[in-house]
Design an enzyme around this catalytic site. Structure first.
Site, PDB file in Angstrom:
ATOM      1  N   HIS A  91       0.873  -1.178   0.000  1.00 23.08           N
ATOM      2  CA  HIS A  91       0.000   0.000   0.000  1.00 23.08           C
ATOM      3  C   HIS A  91       0.911   1.230   0.000  1.00 23.08           C
ATOM      4  O   HIS A  91       2.021   1.191   0.529  1.00 23.08           O
ATOM      5  CB  HIS A  91      -0.827  -0.051   1.287  1.00 23.08           C
TER       6      HIS A  91
ATOM      7  N   LYS B 199     -10.210  -1.100  10.548  1.00 27.99           N
ATOM      8  CA  LYS B 199     -10.332  -2.260   9.655  1.00 27.99           C
ATOM      9  C   LYS B 199     -10.620  -3.539  10.452  1.00 27.99           C
ATOM     10  O   LYS B 199     -10.672  -4.624   9.891  1.00 27.99           O
ATOM     11  CB  LYS B 199      -9.048  -2.430   8.833  1.00 27.99           C
TER      12      LYS B 199
ATOM     13  N   CYS C 262      -4.732   2.415  -3.685  1.00 31.61           N
ATOM     14  CA  CYS C 262      -3.475   2.913  -3.100  1.00 31.61           C
ATOM     15  C   CYS C 262      -2.367   1.887  -3.303  1.00 31.61           C
ATOM     16  O   CYS C 262      -1.534   1.676  -2.395  1.00 31.61           O
ATOM     17  CB  CYS C 262      -3.628   3.248  -1.621  1.00 31.61           C
TER      18      CYS C 262
HETATM   19  N1  C6P Z   1      -6.279   0.307   2.829  1.00 27.46           N
HETATM   20  C1  C6P Z   1      -8.130  -0.094   1.320  1.00 27.46           C
HETATM   21  O1  C6P Z   1      -9.252   0.175   0.871  1.00 27.46           O
HETATM   22  P1  C6P Z   1      -4.959   3.592   7.221  1.00 27.46           P
HETATM   23  O2  C6P Z   1      -5.538   4.478   6.145  1.00 27.46           O
HETATM   24  O3  C6P Z   1      -3.766   4.222   7.885  1.00 27.46           O
HETATM   25  O4  C6P Z   1      -5.974   3.081   8.173  1.00 27.46           O
HETATM   26  O5  C6P Z   1      -4.443   2.272   6.468  1.00 27.46           O
HETATM   27  C2  C6P Z   1      -3.575   2.388   5.388  1.00 27.46           C
HETATM   28  C3  C6P Z   1      -3.280   1.034   4.826  1.00 27.46           C
HETATM   29  C4  C6P Z   1      -2.014   0.505   4.977  1.00 27.46           C
HETATM   30  N2  C6P Z   1      -1.702  -0.708   4.548  1.00 27.46           N
HETATM   31  C5  C6P Z   1      -2.620  -1.507   3.948  1.00 27.46           C
HETATM   32  C6  C6P Z   1      -2.235  -2.880   3.530  1.00 27.46           C
HETATM   33  C7  C6P Z   1      -3.917  -1.027   3.759  1.00 27.46           C
HETATM   34  O6  C6P Z   1      -4.818  -1.816   3.193  1.00 27.46           O
HETATM   35  C8  C6P Z   1      -4.245   0.282   4.173  1.00 27.46           C
HETATM   36  C9  C6P Z   1      -5.606   0.868   3.918  1.00 27.46           C
HETATM   37  C10 C6P Z   1      -7.618   0.731   2.464  1.00 27.46           C
HETATM   38  O7  C6P Z   1      -7.451  -0.985   0.861  1.00 27.46           O
HETATM   39  C11 C6P Z   1      -7.716   2.200   2.182  1.00 27.46           C
HETATM   40  S1  C6P Z   1      -6.719   2.705   0.828  1.00 27.46           S
END
Ligand code: C6P
Length: 415
Positions: free
Chosen positions: A126, A231, A373
């Site tokens: 990501h 999540k 992302c």
């Molecule tokens: N992925 C998805 O729809 P945050 O935004 O800090 O809570 O998480 C970021 C993040 C980091 N690593 C991985 C593997 C992720 O999947 C995500 C967040 C979401 O896939 C939003 S882009």
């Protein structure tokens, strides 16, 4: 601690937001990799905190502040136990995975990396686990290197001997991929790193693992583990970084402000003990309390049962999608069901992912479309975007049927 028998109907009824209609259709929520819905127990914990305990932590010598501090710190201890950490002071509250990784990049990496040092990532990361390292590499002269992926979305581990060596200082990888759903063979990489780059530290991005798989930071033999509460049934704006105490103690603060100091002088100051050194300012107290309730909720069901349920639903989804759309659908990620999490990314040759998601939305089916992302993954497969259905403990095979029917509407429109 594993839960009672898995009962998807009762799981579902615990989530008020699932009980609504969108455009006249009962909601089918298949965007769990972006964020899960919140169970009543978490909503109650948030309300209970604000209704009766709201105060700032570690500051006021009064009853409410004592209660708020106790709730905030006991949620930290709960999270520590949840990830197999013996010492709760190794858990730093953050806004989420993104902030946790940035904390390591800037408070660990910036001071320790130099010209020619190497940071090993994979192209499956990501952006949260790429950009912080690129920023730090640009300032230090370090070089970012990548593990590639094959057509099935698996890391190409044959390249490890060339990628891991004396110059490797930081290895930062996702435990489970958000773009493809791959459960990555992190143990194999960590084993290789420990043998061939003993000075390197290993960070795992657990954003997509924490809600689905038992995680034990000791067994994984990592140095840092990052995840987001939202999540995993928790509130938004709260997450955690676990780090080995020796690293956390040796690291400089990430941000300055109240709560993170010991003594402040005119020209210099000293820092509070970890984890408070990394928690400048008033923290997300309610978020931490809600996260504690989320841990209790997820554990009352049990992650092995959750993963087994997801596998059943994902297996059914793949079967139905392929039977219905044949060679007009491409499902991305590992073929073997036990190699993937609840994520099912797909492309249809007759519609753009954004059009797919828009028509599904009008049928009450929520999926995500875009690059997720993970632009390096999209580049690897030569697509600008994919559609992604992601399943969790409340999704059923009926939800899959609704997805397939709604995709039939996409076909009627574009096919
Ligand atoms: N992925 C998805 O729809 P945050 O935004 O800090 O809570 O998480 C970021 C993040 C980091 N690593 C991985 C593997 C992720 O999947 C995500 C967040 C979401 O896939 C939003 S882009």
């Amino acid at each position: 601690m594993s839960g009672v028998a898995f009962d998807v109907a009762s799981n579902r009824s615990a989530f008020p937001a699932l009980d609504q209609e969108v455009d006249g259709h009962p909601l089918v929520y298949l965007d769990n990799a972006a964020t899960t819905q919140k169970p009543r127990a978490v909503l109650d914990a948030l309300e209970g905190y604000y209704t009766s305990d709201n105060a700032n932590v570690h500051r006021g010598i009064h009853e409410l502040s004592r209660r708020a501090t106790e709730a905030y710190e006991s949620a930290r201890s709960k999270v520590a136990r949840w990830i197999g950490a013996e010492d709760p002071t190794e858990v730093v509250w953050t806004r989420g995975t993104t902030e946790a990784i940035n904390l390591v990049a800037f408070a660990y990496g910036l001071d320790r990396l130099g010209e020619g040092d190497e940071i090993l990532l994979s192209i499956l990361e990501h952006h949260s686990n790429i950009i912080p390292w690129q920023l730090v590499a640009a300032r230090t002269g370090a070089r970012v290197r990548y593990i590639e992926i094959d057509d099935d979305g698996e890391w190409i581990l044959e390249d490890l001997p060339e990628l891991v060596g004396k110059r490797t200082r930081i290895v930062a990888l996702n435990h489970v991929s958000n773009a493809l759903g791959t459960i990555n063979p992190v143990e194999r990489v960590i084993g290789h790193v420990r043998m061939h780059a003993p000075g390197a530290v290993v960070l795992l991005d657990g954003a997509q693992a924490m809600a689905h798989m038992d995680v034990d930071v000791g067994e994984l033999d990592v140095d840092f583990y990052a995840f987001s509460g939202h999540k995993a049934c928790g509130p938004t704006g709260i997450g955690a970084l676990w780090g080995r105490k020796a690293h956390l103690e040796a690291m400089a603060p990430y941000q300055g402000g109240g709560e993170m100091i010991s003594v402040v002088e005119r020209d210099r100051s000293t820092w509070a003990a970890v984890p408070h050194k990394f928690e400048a300012g008033t923290p997300n107290i309610a978020g931490a309390v809600g996260m504690g309730a989320a841990v209790d909720f997820v554990e009352s069901i049990g992650k092995p049962a959750i993963l087994a349920h997801e596998r059943g639903v994902v297996g059914y989804a793949i079967e139905r999608l392929e039977a219905r759309f044949g060679d007009r659908i491409r499902i991305w990620g590992p073929r073997a069901i036990e190699r993937r999490s609840g994520v099912v990314p797909f492309s249809l040759d007759f519609a753009h992912p954004h059009d797919i998601a828009t028509i599904l939305d009008s049928e009450g089916v929520a999926v995500r479309a875009g690059h997720h992302c993970a632009q390096l993954v999209m580049k690897r497969y030569g697509v600008p975007a994919t559609a992604r259905a992601s399943f969790y403990l409340y999704n059923t095979t009926d939800d899959v049927d609704r997805l397939v029917d709604a995709l039939g509407q996409v076909e009627n429109f574009f096919g």
